[in-house]
Design a protein around this motif. Sequence first.
Motif, short mmCIF file in Angstrom:
data_model
loop_
_atom_site.label_atom_id
_atom_site.label_comp_id
_atom_site.label_asym_id
_atom_site.label_seq_id
_atom_site.Cartn_x
_atom_site.Cartn_y
_atom_site.Cartn_z
N PRO A 5 1.07 -1.61 0.36
CA PRO A 5 -0.16 0.23 -0.04
C PRO A 5 1.51 0.93 0.16
O PRO A 5 0.73 2.20 -0.68
CB PRO A 5 -0.54 -0.32 1.31
N ARG A 8 2.39 2.45 -3.26
CA ARG A 8 1.18 2.03 -4.42
C ARG A 8 0.88 3.92 -3.93
O ARG A 8 0.27 4.22 -5.28
CB ARG A 8 -0.04 1.17 -4.16
N LEU A 9 0.69 3.97 -2.49
CA LEU A 9 0.40 5.07 -2.62
C LEU A 9 1.60 5.89 -3.06
O LEU A 9 1.41 7.71 -3.55
CB LEU A 9 0.78 5.38 -1.10
N LEU A 12 1.21 7.29 -6.64
CA LEU A 12 0.15 8.14 -7.27
C LEU A 12 0.77 9.10 -6.76
O LEU A 12 0.29 10.23 -7.49
CB LEU A 12 -1.10 7.53 -6.40
N LEU A 64 -7.73 10.46 -4.72
CA LEU A 64 -7.05 9.19 -3.22
C LEU A 64 -8.61 8.72 -3.57
O LEU A 64 -8.71 7.75 -3.71
CB LEU A 64 -6.82 9.73 -2.01
N SER A 67 -9.22 6.96 -7.06
CA SER A 67 -8.55 5.51 -6.54
C SER A 67 -9.06 4.55 -6.01
O SER A 67 -9.25 5.18 -5.66
CB SER A 67 -7.26 6.00 -6.58
N ASP A 68 -8.43 3.18 -5.76
CA ASP A 68 -8.88 2.18 -4.87
C ASP A 68 -7.50 2.15 -4.37
O ASP A 68 -7.53 1.03 -2.59
CB ASP A 68 -9.28 1.28 -5.15
N VAL A 69 -6.37 2.75 -3.68
CA VAL A 69 -5.60 3.17 -3.10
C VAL A 69 -5.84 2.73 -1.40
O VAL A 69 -4.77 2.05 -0.85
CB VAL A 69 -4.71 3.80 -3.02
#
Length: 196
Positions: A5, A8-9, A12, A64, A67-69
């Motif tokens: 996670p 991924r953040l 992004l 955020l 997105s689905d992060v």
Amino acid sequence: MSTNPTDRLRELLEPLASEFGFDLEEIKVTRAGSRRQLQIDVDADGGVDLDAIAEFSREVGQALDDSDVMGADPYVLEVGSPGAERSLTLPRHWRRAEGRLVKAHLVDGGEIVARLLEVGEDDVLVEVQPVKGRGKPKERRLTFAEIDRARVQVEFNRKDEELLDAAEDIPDDENILDDDISDDDIPDGEGADEDE
């Protein structure tokens, strides 16, 4: 794309931070009761402006949401800049701390408290403070490879030399003196010498 996670953040948000001229310093996701807290720290040469942080925070929130992060669970977003006692882990951190007092733990087990004078590509020049104020400060060059970890130190008793210099440059005729205030300048009922 990474499954971690935090990675991924970072993927992004790093381009978004770059658009604002920020370096994305830290991303931390923690639990705060039943909610999660997402803390993002950004920094830039010359520091970060509060208005720019607020605008960046809005853009982060929108990114955020799109997105689905962060998944479906609620979270609290907090965007800020590194604290006063920030860790110095990258050359840019050292560069931004020039002039500040730092505490460095060395690879050989030693520890020094020193004023950061200059930052090079592979090393720093510091002025090591004497122990208990005895003796004179000494300059020392340290390579990044010699430093295990370091942190900026908060100085509560250091005088801001620029403010003192600026105060000394004010001409005497710009200082407000009691003689410059006449009785006409004091509204009725506020004078100390009124007749009763």
